[in-house]
Design a protein around this motif. Sequence first.
Motif, PDB file in Angstrom:
ATOM      1  N   CYS A  95       0.816  -1.214   0.000  1.00  0.00           N
ATOM      2  CA  CYS A  95       0.000   0.000   0.000  1.00  0.00           C
ATOM      3  C   CYS A  95       0.845   1.258   0.000  1.00  0.00           C
ATOM      4  O   CYS A  95       0.514   2.236  -0.651  1.00  0.00           O
ATOM      5  CB  CYS A  95      -0.916  -0.004   1.226  1.00  0.00           C
ATOM      6  N   GLY A  96       1.941   1.264   0.765  1.00  0.00           N
ATOM      7  CA  GLY A  96       2.802   2.436   0.821  1.00  0.00           C
ATOM      8  C   GLY A  96       2.067   3.635   1.369  1.00  0.00           C
ATOM      9  O   GLY A  96       1.079   3.532   2.071  1.00  0.00           O
ATOM     10  N   SER A  97       2.554   4.819   1.054  1.00  0.00           N
ATOM     11  CA  SER A  97       1.907   6.050   1.486  1.00  0.00           C
ATOM     12  C   SER A  97       0.633   6.269   0.678  1.00  0.00           C
ATOM     13  O   SER A  97       0.627   6.125  -0.540  1.00  0.00           O
ATOM     14  CB  SER A  97       2.876   7.222   1.292  1.00  0.00           C
ATOM     15  N   ARG A  98      -0.441   6.654   1.379  1.00  0.00           N
ATOM     16  CA  ARG A  98      -1.731   6.779   0.701  1.00  0.00           C
ATOM     17  C   ARG A  98      -2.329   8.166   0.923  1.00  0.00           C
ATOM     18  O   ARG A  98      -2.048   8.822   1.927  1.00  0.00           O
ATOM     19  CB  ARG A  98      -2.680   5.677   1.189  1.00  0.00           C
ATOM     20  N   PRO A  99      -3.189   8.613  -0.009  1.00  0.00           N
ATOM     21  CA  PRO A  99      -3.710   9.987   0.016  1.00  0.00           C
ATOM     22  C   PRO A  99      -4.884  10.148   0.975  1.00  0.00           C
ATOM     23  O   PRO A  99      -6.043  10.282   0.562  1.00  0.00           O
ATOM     24  CB  PRO A  99      -4.136  10.198  -1.434  1.00  0.00           C
ATOM     25  N   THR A 100      -4.610  10.148   2.276  1.00  0.00           N
ATOM     26  CA  THR A 100      -5.684  10.192   3.259  1.00  0.00           C
ATOM     27  C   THR A 100      -6.394  11.550   3.277  1.00  0.00           C
ATOM     28  O   THR A 100      -7.622  11.608   3.290  1.00  0.00           O
ATOM     29  CB  THR A 100      -5.140   9.872   4.660  1.00  0.00           C
ATOM     30  N   THR A 101      -5.650  12.633   3.306  1.00  0.00           N
ATOM     31  CA  THR A 101      -6.257  13.967   3.305  1.00  0.00           C
ATOM     32  C   THR A 101      -5.434  14.915   2.444  1.00  0.00           C
ATOM     33  O   THR A 101      -4.219  14.753   2.291  1.00  0.00           O
ATOM     34  CB  THR A 101      -6.337  14.555   4.732  1.00  0.00           C
ATOM     35  N   GLY A 102      -6.101  15.901   1.865  1.00  0.00           N
ATOM     36  CA  GLY A 102      -5.415  16.972   1.142  1.00  0.00           C
ATOM     37  C   GLY A 102      -4.916  16.623  -0.240  1.00  0.00           C
ATOM     38  O   GLY A 102      -4.331  17.480  -0.920  1.00  0.00           O
ATOM     39  N   ALA A 103      -5.153  15.389  -0.712  1.00  0.00           N
ATOM     40  CA  ALA A 103      -4.571  14.955  -1.987  1.00  0.00           C
ATOM     41  C   ALA A 103      -5.203  15.640  -3.192  1.00  0.00           C
ATOM     42  O   ALA A 103      -4.606  15.645  -4.269  1.00  0.00           O
ATOM     43  CB  ALA A 103      -4.709  13.441  -2.121  1.00  0.00           C
ATOM     44  N   LEU A 104      -6.392  16.210  -3.010  1.00  0.00           N
ATOM     45  CA  LEU A 104      -7.106  16.804  -4.136  1.00  0.00           C
ATOM     46  C   LEU A 104      -7.031  18.327  -4.124  1.00  0.00           C
ATOM     47  O   LEU A 104      -7.894  19.010  -4.680  1.00  0.00           O
ATOM     48  CB  LEU A 104      -8.574  16.340  -4.121  1.00  0.00           C
ATOM     49  N   GLU A 105      -5.985  18.854  -3.536  1.00  0.00           N
ATOM     50  CA  GLU A 105      -5.761  20.303  -3.568  1.00  0.00           C
ATOM     51  C   GLU A 105      -5.673  20.766  -5.025  1.00  0.00           C
ATOM     52  O   GLU A 105      -4.960  20.176  -5.836  1.00  0.00           O
ATOM     53  CB  GLU A 105      -4.467  20.652  -2.830  1.00  0.00           C
ATOM     54  N   VAL A 106      -6.416  21.806  -5.352  1.00  0.00           N
ATOM     55  CA  VAL A 106      -6.510  22.254  -6.737  1.00  0.00           C
ATOM     56  C   VAL A 106      -5.185  22.840  -7.216  1.00  0.00           C
ATOM     57  O   VAL A 106      -4.515  23.592  -6.504  1.00  0.00           O
ATOM     58  CB  VAL A 106      -7.639  23.299  -6.883  1.00  0.00           C
ATOM     59  N   ASN A 107      -4.807  22.462  -8.446  1.00  0.00           N
ATOM     60  CA  ASN A 107      -3.592  22.954  -9.084  1.00  0.00           C
ATOM     61  C   ASN A 107      -3.965  23.505 -10.456  1.00  0.00           C
ATOM     62  O   ASN A 107      -4.483  22.768 -11.301  1.00  0.00           O
ATOM     63  CB  ASN A 107      -2.566  21.814  -9.221  1.00  0.00           C
TER      64      ASN A 107
END
Length: 378
Positions: free
Chosen positions: A11-23
């Motif tokens: 699994c490694g590091s996973r996008p729990t929070t903040g991963a969808l910050e707009v760019n």
Amino acid sequence: MVLLCFVLAACGSRPTTGALEVNLEPAPGAKTHDILIATTRERDETPGTFFNGERRDKGMDFAQASNSVPPSHKPGQIEWPDSAPGNPKTDFVTRQAGYIDGDDAFKAKLNARLAQLPKGKRTVFLFIHGYNTLFAEGLYRFTQFVHDSDYEGVPVLFTWASRGQLQDYVYDLNSAAIARDSLERTIHALVNSNAEEVVVLAHSMGNWLMMETAARIPLKERKHLDGKIKRVILAAPDIDIYVFKAQLRRLGKPPNPYLIVVSKDDRALRLSRAIAGGKERVGAYSDDEELAELGAIVVDLTELDSLDGANHSKFAQLAGYAPELEALFKQKSITQHNDAGALAQTGADLGSFIGCTVQTAVTLPIKIVTAPFGGLSQ
């Protein structure tokens, strides 16, 4: 325990929070895909998160997201950023996202999107993710599949309240059960829209949710839905084989055979089998022929090298061959064989068959198993 440790390591590091910050940084060659979202998840006020793994008190919520796929993208993969908001030249990033205020607004946006498409192309693609899936993971996996398959209709993600934790299998299963009414409402909304046809793809535990939802719908209503639902794809179904047979008996013969994507080396389904009392899961079932005799077209990916350590997301690698697969499945011979020839033979090689039928040079270690599609016992 060894299997659990292996999957945890994968699994490694996973996008729990903040991963969808707009760019909004420009990236020549990147392609953006607009996804409509129906969900039973609880909203999360953490910036760049939108939804977490907890359940809404009641009903559904809706949202939309525009996600960018980098020009350097490799088919079947999700190029996760090392940190938000990522680099659109090399990573999947979110360009725009926001909530939709209720059912009516969701339906209006769906029909507005369909109206922008030419007649004959007004399709909807519904994706239902599986167990142990964070909101961002389900969203970006669907974006990858839409991108790699060159899908041109309206993609809709149904995302239920999975916590995205291996130890929460029972919580996820209960969340899927709670989501049945909401999925039914979503399917009705898509079929009753201005869409000309609907395609459904479910993965892992999402298949249990889909099949249980379908089995609850009265026969008359199912026939109405079947008028627009042209393809149902079950990828790595996390369903007890005996439960699956019972579901099929209740549902009866579908107008088009189900497409079941299996892989006998699926480590995630081995873990699921251990949790569920040792009963085989459909997505790793040892008998392709029996599944075919139940009325399905079986795509066996066992020999395909997986891009994930658990061998549970091989279906994502099929996206790049979606046009060829669809051309193949539209051939009457694949479901109406009366002899043991051609594709009806267990183990027909997909690459060879496609090469012979639609003149496409493809070499894939994939097998298709089918049987005369005479229907299921009622």
